[in-house]
Enzyme design. Structure first.
Site, PDB file in Angstrom:
ATOM      1  N   HIS A  82      33.452 -14.898 -60.948  1.00  0.00           N
ATOM      2  CA  HIS A  82      34.212 -16.464 -61.803  1.00  0.00           C
ATOM      3  C   HIS A  82      33.965 -17.595 -60.491  1.00  0.00           C
ATOM      4  O   HIS A  82      34.039 -16.753 -59.319  1.00  0.00           O
ATOM      5  CB  HIS A  82      36.033 -16.172 -61.680  1.00  0.00           C
ATOM      6  CG  HIS A  82      36.463 -16.974 -62.761  1.00  0.00           C
ATOM      7  ND1 HIS A  82      36.435 -18.209 -61.894  1.00  0.00           N
ATOM      8  CD2 HIS A  82      36.832 -17.749 -63.432  1.00  0.00           C
ATOM      9  CE1 HIS A  82      37.141 -19.566 -62.228  1.00  0.00           C
ATOM     10  NE2 HIS A  82      37.260 -18.409 -64.005  1.00  0.00           N
ATOM     11  N   GLY A 163      39.688 -32.617 -45.050  1.00  0.00           N
ATOM     12  CA  GLY A 163      39.496 -31.628 -44.906  1.00  0.00           C
ATOM     13  C   GLY A 163      38.072 -31.988 -43.321  1.00  0.00           C
ATOM     14  O   GLY A 163      38.365 -33.459 -42.952  1.00  0.00           O
ATOM     15  N   PRO A 164      38.478 -31.195 -42.098  1.00  0.00           N
ATOM     16  CA  PRO A 164      37.138 -31.502 -41.352  1.00  0.00           C
ATOM     17  C   PRO A 164      35.704 -31.779 -41.379  1.00  0.00           C
ATOM     18  O   PRO A 164      35.449 -31.970 -42.584  1.00  0.00           O
ATOM     19  CB  PRO A 164      37.307 -30.407 -40.273  1.00  0.00           C
ATOM     20  CG  PRO A 164      37.263 -28.907 -41.615  1.00  0.00           C
ATOM     21  CD  PRO A 164      37.855 -29.810 -42.674  1.00  0.00           C
ATOM     22  N   PHE A 167      31.756 -27.310 -40.507  1.00  0.00           N
ATOM     23  CA  PHE A 167      32.304 -26.094 -40.985  1.00  0.00           C
ATOM     24  C   PHE A 167      32.703 -24.990 -39.607  1.00  0.00           C
ATOM     25  O   PHE A 167      31.412 -24.217 -39.447  1.00  0.00           O
ATOM     26  CB  PHE A 167      30.626 -25.488 -41.175  1.00  0.00           C
ATOM     27  CG  PHE A 167      30.976 -24.468 -42.701  1.00  0.00           C
ATOM     28  CD1 PHE A 167      32.438 -24.632 -43.682  1.00  0.00           C
ATOM     29  CD2 PHE A 167      30.732 -22.659 -42.126  1.00  0.00           C
ATOM     30  CE1 PHE A 167      31.932 -23.371 -44.868  1.00  0.00           C
ATOM     31  CE2 PHE A 167      31.300 -21.600 -42.897  1.00  0.00           C
ATOM     32  CZ  PHE A 167      31.666 -21.594 -44.440  1.00  0.00           C
ATOM     33  N   VAL A 171      37.735 -23.097 -42.209  1.00  0.00           N
ATOM     34  CA  VAL A 171      36.918 -23.258 -42.980  1.00  0.00           C
ATOM     35  C   VAL A 171      35.993 -22.264 -43.622  1.00  0.00           C
ATOM     36  O   VAL A 171      36.049 -21.348 -45.043  1.00  0.00           O
ATOM     37  CB  VAL A 171      35.681 -24.286 -43.480  1.00  0.00           C
ATOM     38  CG1 VAL A 171      35.055 -24.725 -44.598  1.00  0.00           C
ATOM     39  CG2 VAL A 171      36.676 -25.347 -42.742  1.00  0.00           C
ATOM     40  N   GLY A 175      37.634 -20.482 -46.730  1.00  0.00           N
ATOM     41  CA  GLY A 175      37.311 -21.868 -48.311  1.00  0.00           C
ATOM     42  C   GLY A 175      37.928 -23.256 -47.993  1.00  0.00           C
ATOM     43  O   GLY A 175      38.393 -23.873 -47.588  1.00  0.00           O
TER      44      GLY A 175
END
Length: 569
Positions: A82, A163-164, A167, A171, A175
């Protein structure tokens, strides 16, 4: 109406039962949350959890689930069939009752912001919660899946809503979570009197919003028509917010139109049933019934029942159970297997039987047991509960006259007039039935205060404050009984003047019961108000009660004049 929302998070773990159980346990531990279903998939490596509760409780449960998933799942090692972008991949909030979609969208946005600020997990907002128009589509938010996050986080146009700018380790492990709000999805299969998948598919194409591809000559097999850009031309179906296909079910030996209703406001279940029935009939087929897959909000069945009652020009002011029963029979929801609302309606599943039994201890009794309980040595139930019950009987009698009048031969053109009265009466009756037990609980709260310690000045002060609060509540509850019973009187008056003459005496008894309820509740207002230290509040309560009595007696006298005129010898 009770405020209830549903949350259906999808977690990126479908194989490790220990991890799944830990995540679900964190959700279930939140007070007010009820987990209804846990559905793990090994091939997808994904688990879908369904839980419900008040908006506040569900938001806390959702946060707890995301936090647990972030700790227990490492997306760097995740593989499954998925699409996914995070340990908690999607997190939709769904209105069930007493809450709007926009309210759920606001909750979703706040939750997304909290998830990032508290846990460092980035979030995209999708569907009704989307902060950018293109992100209404979940596929846009999840584009490239987990593997694309490093470049998306660094791209100002594609980075998460919360979010930042880089990465980082959090994260990399967790995710990104897609937090959204959507309407409740009703999954339903319409049973056809055919074994032909092709004919079932044709009906599905007729009704689904997407419709079918346009073909030359309007045939089903001709060449597909294209627009000037070379894209297929589509002929839309008749139902908004509906996806559908046709298939054959070996288990039942019939073909079905399988439908997901994604917008139950645009297309209620009963409208879908009627339209599929029409489309099937146009092709020489018949819908023999319907099969609801999964759960439904109560309002879906109540709206359907009221729709079919209205088609019959019958009163809508019937008990909830009767309206739902009519919906089940009208759409033959029990065509393939028994349909038990207690197992299919979300609100019924939420209501814990033990808690409900305690909350409704008196009104669940038989009439005989209620009378015997009242006559026992216990001080409760007392006059307040009896007053509330008399008020409920008043509203019930007015409702009965309205329903009889709506069904009276020769008065068919007046059914809506009486139906409106009956609906109001049902609402007032239910409110007063709730007050039967609430009055007893108010009395018990005072008794509980007397058991509090009073050995120190601090304990004495706490006890005095608790007693004042409990006494005020014990005065306010019967005042609510008075207000509700007062609202029943105009219904009795209307039925005495305009209702079925054969039921005039019932309208009169409704008036007498309402005034008895009001005068009895007044005694309970005053006896509790007398114990309040706050004399201004006590006087205000007594003044309000006195005004209600005066108004009630005036209405009662008018009702009895009408009744006596109708039954004069």
């Amino acid at each position: 109406m009770e405020r209830i929302i549903e949350c259906v998070p999808n977690f990126s773990e479908g194989r490790d039962k220990k991890v799944i159980d830990q995540i679900v346990a964190e959700i279930a531990a939140v007070e007010g949350v009820k987990v209804l279903d846990v559905d793990p998939g090994e091939a997808t490596n994904r688990t879908v959890v369904t839980f419900v509760g008040s908006p506040e409780a569900v938001v806390e449960g959702a946060f707890a689930g995301v936090e647990a998933a972030g700790e227990l799942i490492d997306m760097r090692h995740h593989h499954g069939a998925h699409p996914r972008s995070g340990a908690c991949d999607v997190l939709p909030l769904v209105p069930v009752s007493g809450v709007t979609l926009e309210e759920c969208a606001e909750l979703a946005r706040s939750l997304a912001e909290r998830i990032f600020s508290s846990l460092g997990i980035p979030c995209y907002c999708y569907e009704a919660a989307a902060l950018k128009p293109e992100r209404k589509n979940l596929a846009v938010c999840r584009e490239g899946e987990y593997e694309a996050l490093p470049e998306k986080v660094a791209d100002p146009d594609r980075r998460p809503d919360f979010g930042p700018g880089e990465f980082n380790e959090t994260v990399a492990k967790s995710g990104a979570t897609n937090v959204g709000a959507r309407n409740f999805l009703v999954a339903v299969n319409f049973n056809l009197n055919t074994t032909s998948t092709r004919r079932a598919m044709a009906v599905a194409f007729d009704v689904r919003e997407k419709g079918r591809k346009a073909r030359e000559g309007g045939s089903l097999t001709g060449k597909v028509l294209k627009d000037e850009n070379g894209n297929d031309i589509w002929i839309p179906g008749t139902l908004k917010g509906c996806k559908a296909i046709g298939w054959f079910i070996d288990e039942y030996g019939i073909a079905q139109v399988s439908m997901n209703i994604t917008d139950i406001d645009a297309t209620p279940l009963h409208k879908a049933f009627e339209e599929v029935s029409r489309a099937a009939a146009a092709r020489g087929l018949r819908v023999t019934g319907a099969e609801i897959v999964g759960l439904v909000p109560k309002r879906v069945l109540l709206e359907a029942g009221r729709y079919f009652l209205e088609k019959q020009q019958r009163s809508l002011g019937l008990p909830e159970e009767e309206i739902i029963r009519l919906a089940v029979k009208s759409m033959s929801l029990d065509d393939l297997k028994p349909f038990n609302p207690k197992e299919k309606v979300i609100e019924y599943l939420i209501d814990d039987e033990a808690e409900a039994a305690e909350r409704e201890k008196l009104i669940r009794m038989s009439v005989k047991d209620f009378a015997r309980e009242t006559a026992s040595e216990s001080a409760a139930p007392g006059g307040g509960s009896i007053s509330a019950y008399m008020g409920a009987l008043s509203a019930a009698l007015a409702t009965m006259v309205a329903n009889l009048s709506a069904h009276k031969r020769g008065w068919d053109d007046r059914w809506k007039e009486f139906s409106d009265v009956a609906e109001k009466g049902q609402s007032i009756m239910n409110e007063l039935l709730t007050l039967v037990d609430e009055d007893t609980r108010a009395f018990n709260r005072i008794m509980d205060v007397f058991a509090m310690p009073k050995g120190t000045p601090e304990e004495k002060a706490a006890r005095a404050a608790a007693l004042e609060e409990a006494t005020l509540n014990a005065a306010r509850v019967p005042l609510r009984t008075m207000e509700a019973s007062l609202r029943a009187l105009p219904l009795a008056k209307e039925m005495a003047e305009k209702g079925n003459p054969a039921s005039a005496s019932d309208a009169g008894v409704a008036a007498l019961a309402a005034v008895a309820s009001i005068r009895g509740a007044d005694l309970n207002v005053r006896i509790n108000a007398a114990g309040l230290k706050d004399r201004k509040t006590a006087e205000d309560l007594a003044s309000k009660a006195s005004a209600i009595i005066k108004e009630a007696i005036d209405i009662q006298n008018d009702i009895l004049d009408s009744v006596n005129h109708n039954i004069a010898l």
